[in-house]
Write a protein that holds these residues in place. Structure first.
Motif, PDB file in Angstrom:
ATOM      1  N   PHE A 169       0.870  -1.177   0.000  1.00  0.00           N
ATOM      2  CA  PHE A 169       0.000   0.000   0.000  1.00  0.00           C
ATOM      3  C   PHE A 169       0.909   1.229   0.000  1.00  0.00           C
ATOM      4  O   PHE A 169       1.396   1.651   1.047  1.00  0.00           O
ATOM      5  CB  PHE A 169      -0.863  -0.032   1.267  1.00  0.00           C
ATOM      6  CG  PHE A 169      -1.995   0.964   1.296  1.00  0.00           C
ATOM      7  CD1 PHE A 169      -2.346   1.708   0.194  1.00  0.00           C
ATOM      8  CD2 PHE A 169      -2.727   1.133   2.472  1.00  0.00           C
ATOM      9  CE1 PHE A 169      -3.403   2.618   0.237  1.00  0.00           C
ATOM     10  CE2 PHE A 169      -3.787   2.034   2.535  1.00  0.00           C
ATOM     11  CZ  PHE A 169      -4.120   2.780   1.417  1.00  0.00           C
ATOM     12  N   ALA A 170       1.172   1.760  -1.183  1.00  0.00           N
ATOM     13  CA  ALA A 170       2.115   2.872  -1.295  1.00  0.00           C
ATOM     14  C   ALA A 170       1.403   4.188  -1.022  1.00  0.00           C
ATOM     15  O   ALA A 170       0.465   4.546  -1.730  1.00  0.00           O
ATOM     16  CB  ALA A 170       2.729   2.884  -2.694  1.00  0.00           C
ATOM     17  N   ILE A 171       1.831   4.883   0.029  1.00  0.00           N
ATOM     18  CA  ILE A 171       1.268   6.193   0.332  1.00  0.00           C
ATOM     19  C   ILE A 171       2.412   7.161   0.604  1.00  0.00           C
ATOM     20  O   ILE A 171       3.538   6.755   0.822  1.00  0.00           O
ATOM     21  CB  ILE A 171       0.337   6.176   1.568  1.00  0.00           C
ATOM     22  CG1 ILE A 171       1.120   5.762   2.816  1.00  0.00           C
ATOM     23  CG2 ILE A 171      -0.848   5.272   1.360  1.00  0.00           C
ATOM     24  CD1 ILE A 171       0.509   6.265   4.089  1.00  0.00           C
ATOM     25  N   GLY A 172       2.078   8.438   0.586  1.00  0.00           N
ATOM     26  CA  GLY A 172       3.065   9.430   0.961  1.00  0.00           C
ATOM     27  C   GLY A 172       3.362  10.405  -0.163  1.00  0.00           C
ATOM     28  O   GLY A 172       2.984  10.194  -1.318  1.00  0.00           O
ATOM     29  N   PHE A 173       4.026  11.475   0.214  1.00  0.00           N
ATOM     30  CA  PHE A 173       4.426  12.505  -0.736  1.00  0.00           C
ATOM     31  C   PHE A 173       5.732  12.089  -1.402  1.00  0.00           C
ATOM     32  O   PHE A 173       6.144  10.938  -1.285  1.00  0.00           O
ATOM     33  CB  PHE A 173       4.571  13.843   0.013  1.00  0.00           C
ATOM     34  CG  PHE A 173       3.250  14.396   0.461  1.00  0.00           C
ATOM     35  CD1 PHE A 173       2.503  15.193  -0.395  1.00  0.00           C
ATOM     36  CD2 PHE A 173       2.744  14.100   1.710  1.00  0.00           C
ATOM     37  CE1 PHE A 173       1.271  15.697   0.008  1.00  0.00           C
ATOM     38  CE2 PHE A 173       1.518  14.597   2.121  1.00  0.00           C
ATOM     39  CZ  PHE A 173       0.773  15.401   1.264  1.00  0.00           C
ATOM     40  N   GLU A 174       6.395  13.046  -2.027  1.00  0.00           N
ATOM     41  CA  GLU A 174       7.638  12.762  -2.747  1.00  0.00           C
ATOM     42  C   GLU A 174       8.696  12.134  -1.831  1.00  0.00           C
ATOM     43  O   GLU A 174       9.645  11.509  -2.305  1.00  0.00           O
ATOM     44  CB  GLU A 174       8.189  14.052  -3.366  1.00  0.00           C
ATOM     45  CG  GLU A 174       7.407  14.547  -4.571  1.00  0.00           C
ATOM     46  CD  GLU A 174       6.253  15.479  -4.190  1.00  0.00           C
ATOM     47  OE1 GLU A 174       5.803  15.449  -3.025  1.00  0.00           O
ATOM     48  OE2 GLU A 174       5.796  16.233  -5.071  1.00  0.00           O
ATOM     49  N   THR A 175       8.541  12.286  -0.535  1.00  0.00           N
ATOM     50  CA  THR A 175       9.492  11.722   0.415  1.00  0.00           C
ATOM     51  C   THR A 175       9.594  10.209   0.281  1.00  0.00           C
ATOM     52  O   THR A 175      10.680   9.636   0.311  1.00  0.00           O
ATOM     53  CB  THR A 175       9.026  12.020   1.865  1.00  0.00           C
ATOM     54  OG1 THR A 175       8.369  13.275   1.879  1.00  0.00           O
ATOM     55  CG2 THR A 175      10.163  11.983   2.812  1.00  0.00           C
ATOM     56  N   THR A 176       8.438   9.556   0.172  1.00  0.00           N
ATOM     57  CA  THR A 176       8.441   8.093   0.164  1.00  0.00           C
ATOM     58  C   THR A 176       8.354   7.514  -1.249  1.00  0.00           C
ATOM     59  O   THR A 176       8.568   6.326  -1.431  1.00  0.00           O
ATOM     60  CB  THR A 176       7.250   7.542   0.990  1.00  0.00           C
ATOM     61  OG1 THR A 176       6.047   8.149   0.505  1.00  0.00           O
ATOM     62  CG2 THR A 176       7.407   7.839   2.465  1.00  0.00           C
ATOM     63  N   THR A 177       8.034   8.361  -2.230  1.00  0.00           N
ATOM     64  CA  THR A 177       7.827   7.851  -3.588  1.00  0.00           C
ATOM     65  C   THR A 177       9.070   7.178  -4.180  1.00  0.00           C
ATOM     66  O   THR A 177       8.956   6.106  -4.772  1.00  0.00           O
ATOM     67  CB  THR A 177       7.324   8.982  -4.507  1.00  0.00           C
ATOM     68  OG1 THR A 177       6.279   9.681  -3.831  1.00  0.00           O
ATOM     69  CG2 THR A 177       6.787   8.431  -5.807  1.00  0.00           C
TER      70      THR A 177
END
Lengths: 367, 383
Positions: free
Chosen positions: B137-145
């Motif tokens: 489940f991929a979530i997050g802003f550019e930080t985690t992308t």
């Protein structure tokens, strides 16, 4: 519908109203049991107060102490009996600094110790999963025995059950314990008073982090071992020096934050802590910074929180520090009158925040 | 502890506070901290307590957990309930409620939901369980992308077909623009997101100063970072400047992380629009997998309901997130909407603006308003 913003005073009034209604009351709203109900925080209190305590209610249970205190003889003239039980389901079974066997002995002894009791005898009940290795079981049994021997308490009764593969995770242990309370007075989470001080015997968070490291394979190289230890002789040393102590508690699941919130709610007082005064080892602090969890909500298995009258501070610290498990004892905060039922933290940079009970499991944050 | 204690020094805080007080004496200022990590630091360290009462912090839309709309969470839970699926997610996503409960509830009902620290852990689970489908489940802003992007590249290189990504990555700039376009905007400046900027650099923020006349100071996540960020914004305003400044120079480089941006471009592309909890649909504000990564796209691999679940009508989270109203000005705050029975996203997460006000903010509010004396002076406890 026209929108009329409410004023600050209206909002404050509403919050106060909700807070008064729910103060000290927990409601069970969930349809199923989730892991949060076992984490020691709010969900667990909702379960206990909303279902279990409400159903079984009686004067002894309603005190909600870690050990029940039962008067012997009509007026307790023959002393008082402390009685407690606890189940152990820790995974992995062995972790740095301890194992499920030591935990099962220490946890039950500590519940007796917080009632001011001298532990008399323990029971051990085992629930074993089909297929469990006999070697592993033998190691756990040996560990139970050596922990009980070290604490000077005998295991006098027990039980074993075996369940189908998959119905338990290797093995679960239940222990119960009885102890005798010789001293007058009743230690209770209902007894803290404004002006009292809050003491602890050493750094918090070691047990929870040690187990988490062993469980999650986090690949962090950390030298953290569980603090699991029997606290009865430490508690006795403190109570000998400070018989007027109000309350003892071991901050296990839910950590220091949850334990102090229970005292604040039950005693209808506030508690103000000084963040820089609370001992946390550099390793635990580092792990918490990386994982995004609060060391004050992490479980301990060898920590004793004491609420004592301020005048007894020097005597209490001397008694604690004179015991091997209390060398790093210190004062971490004080009891204040208002606002009742809340714990505050004076942060290291000079701010103030509310320290709430753990809500759900301590899950790592991503942001 | 090194790299932590020096950013929490009491004497530095006091100096900065003095400067901030001087610069904010003339009027009230509203600053938005965009990132949920900043909100967390602000509450954890009691920063609002230290600031002069003329400074209001507005908690922005940068909590990746809070902005996931209910419909997407329902989709995630539907995937988790597919037979043979191991559903992996970051820890704090477990508790966020969809329309029919959270992932934690789904696990209680039998779904195999596991929390992980890195998408690479999900890949490891996929290797170890070749007969099961592992979904991240991929979530997050550019930080985690970028970490999701690298995981996808690894999965492709290994030919790992039992792994897929349910992509919900969002981008911060369109959300900031949506807030700036709000007609009743009350903000005087932004504390810019530190970790997002590590990836995207400083240039994407230039329009905020140029087109909207609001200063931005990219700040770190320790208390002194945030307090210094506030001081730097005030100094800009005092000197009549409006710039993009970088307080977090020890981590953020002006050009960002070029390698990170490259792997993002290689694996993902912009969605035409995406729903944000509380803010509604924002165009080009989220990412999906590129067609060449279709074999690893959970949205194509599994049937999902894909239904939009409207935010409750009475809820004014959108206005709170934009700083248009204060949490306590919302019509359901404290009555229908409390932390125990949240209606809107701002009350759901303990870091949501409304929950924070409800739980923590009321004492300083009450103290300001009624001169209530909190007996919390330091020095009486502790040894």
């Amino acid at each position: 519908m026209t929108f009329k913003p409410q004023t600050l005073d209206e909002a404050l009034e509403k919050i106060e109203k909700v807070r008064r209604i729910r103060q000290g009351k927990f409601y069970l709203r969930d349809d199923t049991i989730t892991m949060s109900h076992g984490s020691g925080g709010k969900a667990m209190h909702n379960l206990i107060d909303g279902l279990i305590g409400a159903t079984f209610s009686n004067p002894i249970l309603d005190r909600l102490d870690d050990a029940a205190v039962i008067p012997l003889g009509d007026q307790g003239q023959n002393g008082r009996l402390a009685f407690t039980t606890d189940s152990y389901v820790v995974s992995p079974l062995f972790f740095p600094g301890g194992d499920i066997g030591r935990l099962a002995i220490h946890g039950t002894i500590n519940d007796l110790a917080t009632a001011g009791a001298e532990p008399l005898a323990l029971s051990v009940a085992l629930i074993l999963e089909e297929g469990l290795s006999m070697d592993l079981l033998r190691r756990v049994i040996d560990s139970l025995k050596s922990a009980a021997d070290e604490a000077g308490v005998s295991i006098v009764t027990g039980d074993t059950k075996v369940v189908d593969r998959g119905s338990a995770d290797q093995l679960f242990i239940n222990t119960a314990g009885v102890g005798l309370i010789h001293r007058p007075g009743h230690l209770s989470t209902f007894h803290a008073r404004s002006g009292d001080l809050v003491l602890i015997n050493g750094p918090v968070g070691d047990h929870g982090i040690a187990v988490m490291m062993a469980r999650e394979a986090l690949e962090l190289e950390l030298d953290v071992v569980s603090d699991t230890a029997p606290l009865h002789s430490l508690a006795a040393a403190l109570l000998d020096a400070v018989p007027e102590a109000r309350c003892l508690k071991d901050p296990t699941r839910g950590g220091l934050a949850t334990c102090l919130n229970e005292i604040a709610i039950n005693s209808e007082v506030g508690i103000a802590l000084t963040e820089t005064a609370i001992p946390v080892s550099p390793q635990v602090r580092g792990a918490c910074e990386i994982l995004g969890i609060d060391p004050l909500t992490i479980a301990n298995e060898g920590k004793l929180v004491a609420v004592i009258p301020a005048a007894a501070e020097a005597a209490a610290l001397a008694a604690l520090r004179g015991h091997p498990l209390g060398r790093q004892a210190c004062t971490i905060g004080e009891v204040i009158g208002e606002p009742a039922g809340m714990v505050f933290l004076r942060t290291e940079i000079g701010g103030t925040r509310v320290l709430d009970m753990l809500v759900g499991d301590p899950l790592p944050r991503i942001c | 502890m090194k790299f932590v204690d020096e950013y929490r020094r009491n004497d530095l805080v006091r100096n900065l506070r003095g400067e901030i007080e001087r610069l904010s004496a003339s009027r009230r200022f509203n600053f938005m901290e965009v990132c949920g990590g900043h909100t967390h630091t602000i509450y954890k360290h009691g920063i609002e307590d230290i600031l002069p009462p003329t400074i209001d912090l507005v908690h922005g839309p940068g909590c990746p957990v809070c902005v996931i709309p209910m419909g997407r969470l329902d989709d995630a839970i539907a995937i988790a309930h597919h037979p043979g699926v191991i559903f992996t997610t970051f820890g704090d996503m477990m508790r966020v409620p969809g329309s029919q409960g959270s992932l934690l509830d789904a696990r209680a009902r039998g779904a195999d939901v596991r929390f992980i620290y890195s998408p690479l852990d999900a890949l490891k689970i996929a290797r170890e369980n070749p007969r099961q489908e592992v979904v991240f489940f991929a979530i997050g802003f550019e930080t985690t992308t970028p970490s999701t992007a690298i995981t996808l590249l690894l999965a492709r290189a290994e030919g790992l077909r039992n792994f897929s990504v349910f992509c919900n990555h969002v981008t911060i700039i369109p959300a900031m623009k949506a807030i700036l376009d709000s007609p009743d905007l009350r903000l005087d400046g932004f504390i810019g997101p530190g970790h997002v900027s590590t990836i995207i650099g400083l240039r994407p923020y230039e329009f905020v100063a140029r087109d909207y006349g609001k200063p931005v100071v990219i700040s770190g996540f320790e208390p002194i970072d945030i307090i210094q960020g506030i001081y730097m914004i005030l100094k800009q305003i005092d000197e009549g400047r409006c710039d993009i400044e970088n307080q977090y120079g020890r981590v953020v480089r002006p050009e960002g992380n070029l390698k990170g941006l490259e792997v993002m471009r290689e694996t993902m592309m912009l969605r035409p629009y995406f729903e944000w909890r509380g803010l509604g649909f924002i165009s080009q504000s989220a990412l999906k997998l590129r067609p060449e990564f279709a074999p690893w796209d959970a949205e194509l691999k599994f049937e999902v309901p894909g239904l939009q679940v409207a935010d409750p009508k009475a809820c004014q989270c959108g206005e709170v997130l934009k700083g248009v109203i204060k949490p306590w000005e919302c019509r359901v705050f404290g009555t229908a909407c409390t932390p125990e029975t949240p209606i809107g996203t701002c009350m759901v997460s303990s870091e949501g603006a409304c929950a924070a006000y409800f739980n923590y903010g009321r004492f300083s509010l009450a103290a300001q308003r009624r001169q209530v004396h909190l007996n919390l002076d330091p020095g009486t406890g502790g040894s």
